[in-house]
Design an enzyme around this catalytic site. Structure first.
Site: not given
Ligand code: MEV
Length: 326
Positions: A114, A116-118, A159, A112
């Site tokens: 982010g 993994s993106a970070a 993200d 929730g």
């Molecule tokens: C995840 O943080 C957000 C989602 O909408 C997936 C995405 O947008 O890639 C669930």
């Protein structure tokens, strides 16, 4: 030694719907993941340490981020695949140049926010720094998007975009594969939120895939729900520019309701949403992939933020007091 960082983020409107081209609004938060990339000479230095590490072809990871219990073990395979995707997208061959990657920073590894993106952004930046690869932010963002695929299957890109650029963003995925629409939104003053952590580790890939399957199985019902999502986000944009927090709160409540309808909430998220509302939040909803992870509550002022956070803590959950739109 090269260094790099990536912002954590919250999605304020339209997670999940964004994967299918509906606009969404997200904001970076003031916690980050920091990565170090070091060159190492001897393959014997490629030794991961317990569950906190992993080993790829020519790289080793030491993961010192704070995390929800079980998160790192649960995400181990996704993380390993993601690092390989990041290195590939950067055109970097670690078997030629062995590296040690160390992760840290204040951003907690939880669903929730982010996380993994970070990680993807911070590693791409640290690699760029150490090997002088000449990447600009757009390239870093594209590399991180590739890494995100390991965690989210078919990510929208929201993200990694929030993690790369920071700020408060309007994001619209280009379903034709061209550039996504990204706009920086301005607010009159920072907006106070509380982020409540359910403590539950989530699987974004499964959540995104579940929505896709249910949408295909119930096209008429989902068409109506997606229409509501589209209406919400355009009204939210107006509310944000007018600094109408009451309206924003109401729209967040409706957003949570339709996220429940597409079955990505969780009883624990619903409970923290209810507690927040009972304690004066203007609006509250799950945030991110759902099925656990974090929820957010919108607060009118510092006293309200304190009251909501205290109530979440009294329910045995962690509460982060932060702002969006800085
Ligand atoms: C995840 O943080 C957000 C989602 O909408 C997936 C995405 O947008 O890639 C669930």
């Amino acid at each position: 030694m090269g260094t790099g960082s990536g912002f954590g983020k919250v999605i304020i409107f339209n997670e999940h719907f964004v994967v299918f081209g509906i606009p969404a609004i997200a904001s970076a938060i003031d916690s980050r993941t920091e990565a170090l990339v070091e060159r190492i000479d001897a393959p014997s230095q490629l030794v991961p340490s317990g569950n906190e590490g992993s080993l790829g072809d020519g790289w080793v990871l030491e993961d010192n981020r704070p995390a929800n219990p079980g998160y790192k073990v649960e995400k181990y395979e996704h993380q390993k695949e993601s690092i390989n995707l990041v290195l590939d997208a950067a055109g970097f061959d670690a078997s030629e140049n062995n590296i040690r990657i160390t992760l840290g920073g204040s951003l907690k590894a939880v669903g929730g926010v982010g996380a993994s993106a970070a990680v993807c952004v911070s590693i791409a930046r640290a690699l760029n720094d150490e090997f002088s690869l000449g990447f600009d932010d757009d390239r870093i963002n594209k590399i991180a998007f590739e890494g995100e695929k390991a965690y989210a299957g078919t990510p929208s890109g929201i993200d990694n975009t929030a993690s790369t650029y920071g700020g408060l963003l309007w994001f619209e995925k280009n379903l034709q594969g061209g550039d996504n629409k990204i706009e920086l939104l301005k607010v009159r003053e920072p907006i106070r939120i509380v982020m409540g952590n359910t403590g539950l580790t989530t699987n974004t890939k499964a959540a995104v895939e579940g929505v896709r399957q249910r949408r295909e199985a119930n096209p008429e019902q989902y068409k109506g729900i997606f229409q509501v999502a589209e209406d919400i986000v355009s009204k939210a944009r107006l509310a944000l520019s007018a600094h109408d927090l009451t309206m924003m709160g109401q729209l967040m409540d409706t957003n949570h309701k339709i996220l429940q309808e597409i079955e990505v909430s969780h009883p624990k998220l619903d409970e923290l949403v209810r507690i927040s509302k009972d304690n004066g939040a203007l609006g509250a909803k799950m945030t991110g992939g759902g099925l656990g992870g974090y929820m957010i509550a919108l607060c009118s002022d510092e006293a309200s933020q304190q009251r909501v956070a205290n109530a979440i803590e009294s329910a045995g959950c962690e509460a982060l007091r932060t702002t969006i739109g800085v």
